[in-house]
Design an enzyme around this catalytic site. Sequence first.
Site, mmCIF file in Angstrom:
data_model
loop_
_atom_site.group_PDB
_atom_site.id
_atom_site.type_symbol
_atom_site.label_atom_id
_atom_site.label_comp_id
_atom_site.label_asym_id
_atom_site.label_seq_id
_atom_site.Cartn_x
_atom_site.Cartn_y
_atom_site.Cartn_z
ATOM 1 N N LYS A 1 0.845 -1.200 0.000
ATOM 2 C CA LYS A 1 0.000 0.000 0.000
ATOM 3 C C LYS A 1 0.879 1.248 0.000
ATOM 4 O O LYS A 1 1.632 1.482 0.938
ATOM 5 C CB LYS A 1 -0.885 0.040 1.247
ATOM 6 N N GLU B 1 10.584 0.674 9.884
ATOM 7 C CA GLU B 1 11.558 1.763 9.704
ATOM 8 C C GLU B 1 10.831 3.053 10.028
ATOM 9 O O GLU B 1 9.906 3.440 9.324
ATOM 10 C CB GLU B 1 12.109 1.728 8.275
ATOM 11 N N CYS C 1 13.395 10.602 6.548
ATOM 12 C CA CYS C 1 13.427 10.160 7.952
ATOM 13 C C CYS C 1 14.837 10.203 8.509
ATOM 14 O O CYS C 1 15.035 10.375 9.705
ATOM 15 C CB CYS C 1 12.798 8.783 8.113
ATOM 16 N N GLU D 1 10.679 14.782 15.799
ATOM 17 C CA GLU D 1 10.838 14.830 14.346
ATOM 18 C C GLU D 1 9.856 15.845 13.762
ATOM 19 O O GLU D 1 8.658 15.771 14.031
ATOM 20 C CB GLU D 1 10.564 13.436 13.763
HETATM 21 P P1 ADP Z 1 3.800 9.933 7.860
HETATM 22 O O1 ADP Z 1 3.793 10.677 9.155
HETATM 23 O O2 ADP Z 1 5.124 9.740 7.236
HETATM 24 O O3 ADP Z 1 2.678 10.272 6.943
HETATM 25 P P2 ADP Z 1 2.380 7.609 8.643
HETATM 26 O O4 ADP Z 1 2.984 6.657 9.600
HETATM 27 O O5 ADP Z 1 1.194 8.385 9.043
HETATM 28 O O6 ADP Z 1 3.591 8.473 8.234
HETATM 29 O O7 ADP Z 1 2.045 6.898 7.279
HETATM 30 C C1 ADP Z 1 2.878 5.928 6.672
HETATM 31 C C2 ADP Z 1 2.007 4.881 6.016
HETATM 32 O O8 ADP Z 1 1.268 4.205 7.024
HETATM 33 C C3 ADP Z 1 0.980 5.427 5.047
HETATM 34 O O9 ADP Z 1 0.892 4.542 3.946
HETATM 35 C C4 ADP Z 1 -0.299 5.429 5.870
HETATM 36 O O10 ADP Z 1 -1.464 5.339 5.091
HETATM 37 C C5 ADP Z 1 -0.113 4.185 6.708
HETATM 38 N N1 ADP Z 1 -0.877 4.150 7.965
HETATM 39 C C6 ADP Z 1 -1.376 5.175 8.699
HETATM 40 N N2 ADP Z 1 -2.008 4.737 9.803
HETATM 41 C C7 ADP Z 1 -1.914 3.373 9.786
HETATM 42 C C8 ADP Z 1 -2.344 2.316 10.665
HETATM 43 N N3 ADP Z 1 -2.999 2.564 11.783
HETATM 44 N N4 ADP Z 1 -2.037 1.043 10.327
HETATM 45 C C9 ADP Z 1 -1.347 0.763 9.205
HETATM 46 N N5 ADP Z 1 -0.914 1.709 8.346
HETATM 47 C C10 ADP Z 1 -1.186 2.995 8.623
#
Ligand code: ADP
Length: 490
Positions: free
Chosen positions: A194, A268, A302, A399
């Site tokens: 995804k 990561e 990151c 961050e």
């Molecule tokens: P960033 O702060 O870099 O946007 P996120 O951790 O919010 O990072 O998002 C990174 C990825 O994780 C995206 O593909 C997002 O859709 C997905 N994501 C966000 N929330 C969840 C969750 N609860 N479980 C699994 N994936 C998630």
Amino acid sequence: MATPENKLAFDGGWEYAPAPESTDHISIKKRYELFIDGEFVKPESGKYFETINPATEERLSRVAEASAADVDKAVKAARTAYAKVWSKMKPAERGKYIYRIARIMQERAREFATIESLDGGKPIRESRDIDIPLAAAHFFYYAGWADKLEYAFPGRRPKPLGVAGQIIPWNFPLLMAAWKIAPALACGNTVVIKPAETTPLTAMKLAEVIADAGLPPGVVNIVTGAGKTGADIVQHPGIDKIAFTGSTEVGRIIQKALAGTRKSYTLELGGKAANIIFADAALDQAVEGIVNGIFFNQGHVCCAGSRLLVQESVADEVIRRLKDRMATLRVGNPLDKNTDIGAINSRQQLETIQKYLKIGKEEGAEVYQSAARLPKKGFFCKPTLFTGVSQSNRVVQEEIFGPVLAVQTFRTFNEAIAKANNTPYGLSGGVWTDKGAKIFKMTQDIRAGVIWANTFNKFDPTSPFGGYKESGVGREGGLHGLDAYLRLEA
Ligand code: ADP
């Protein structure tokens, strides 16, 4: 604030004529479906979400939102492909498919780079010279391992894990997809991946490449959606391994969800890297490295060098040179080849950065921003320095993920180490010095997965990457990256 130096940059003869990359060689569909079992299929819910160009706020396309039912379909397709085709295929044949993906990606590199910059906001220089070539390099590198796994782990019998669920962020959309997909396939796993909701377009282009490469249906499935879709992947019982790159906050949620299950995982997560400049460093080179580490790419990295630790005796000089260099940085159209700092990826991320600018001021930091002119539309942020900060300040500890650098000073080697290690993170670090012995001591004492010496943000498929502490679990890249997708039997 306009200093005499940056006045020269903007009032003098330094303006470049616009040099935008053209968009007439790319095609973006009005709507993208899910890529499941080798076909582009509509989402069960019939729902789509918009992906916009963060530099103009205009819609680029609409993208399918995968529900739990779609994720289930994708996992089942991946399971069947794993059991019937991919895990049974001769490893050298698997390698050929991965090479084919790499070659098609190279052939279409310009299209990928342009779409990456349009959808994500990063300067075309970065996507053209770094993201896309590195993504192809990862496919080439892991293709080569497909039929040599026994040599990678002598005396062991490497076995694939099964179906890998992979969730990636928006800062390096295609590169993160390559980091995840290439080693998984080389090791004989199949994939449900995804992309992030703000940057799905190069993943959908990758789906086209995968279809063109003739990969057996179901070996790679690409489902688009937001956090809920990610959670559906994490929770699906048919998944054997989760690979996640993203925020520490979501990493924690995922780790909790996986606790007590048989699924293996690599995470990561965030970082707050220190770039450490000693008085004996080549200062201009160091300043360029600092700028590269935090300002190019909007600080959307990151492993960005978001903290600067500079030895007290050269601190004034380094900060002066840094401000001079910041004055020349051009913020604007990501497609312009002269742009140094493109668009912030989303309105939400811009708001996060602005929140931290406010926090920094409230914490008593001195704020310096370049005089760069920002475009009227879109999400942009000037390169920013915080000076006069202390170790406990939130802008030093947390961050920010924007073009914002917190500057601290140190007197002794041990003070530099103590400050560098004093955050919850441990993803990367940089050291700038003339002395090899200092470099080696630093790499031993700084608790971070990668330490760059007299350079920064350099990547290669052969070298492992990953964090200590709250920066994550496991390694990607190189041999370590294979290990993460294998069971090593005696
Ligand atoms: P960033 O702060 O870099 O946007 P996120 O951790 O919010 O990072 O998002 C990174 C990825 O994780 C995206 O593909 C997002 O859709 C997905 N994501 C966000 N929330 C969840 C969750 N609860 N479980 C699994 N994936 C998630």
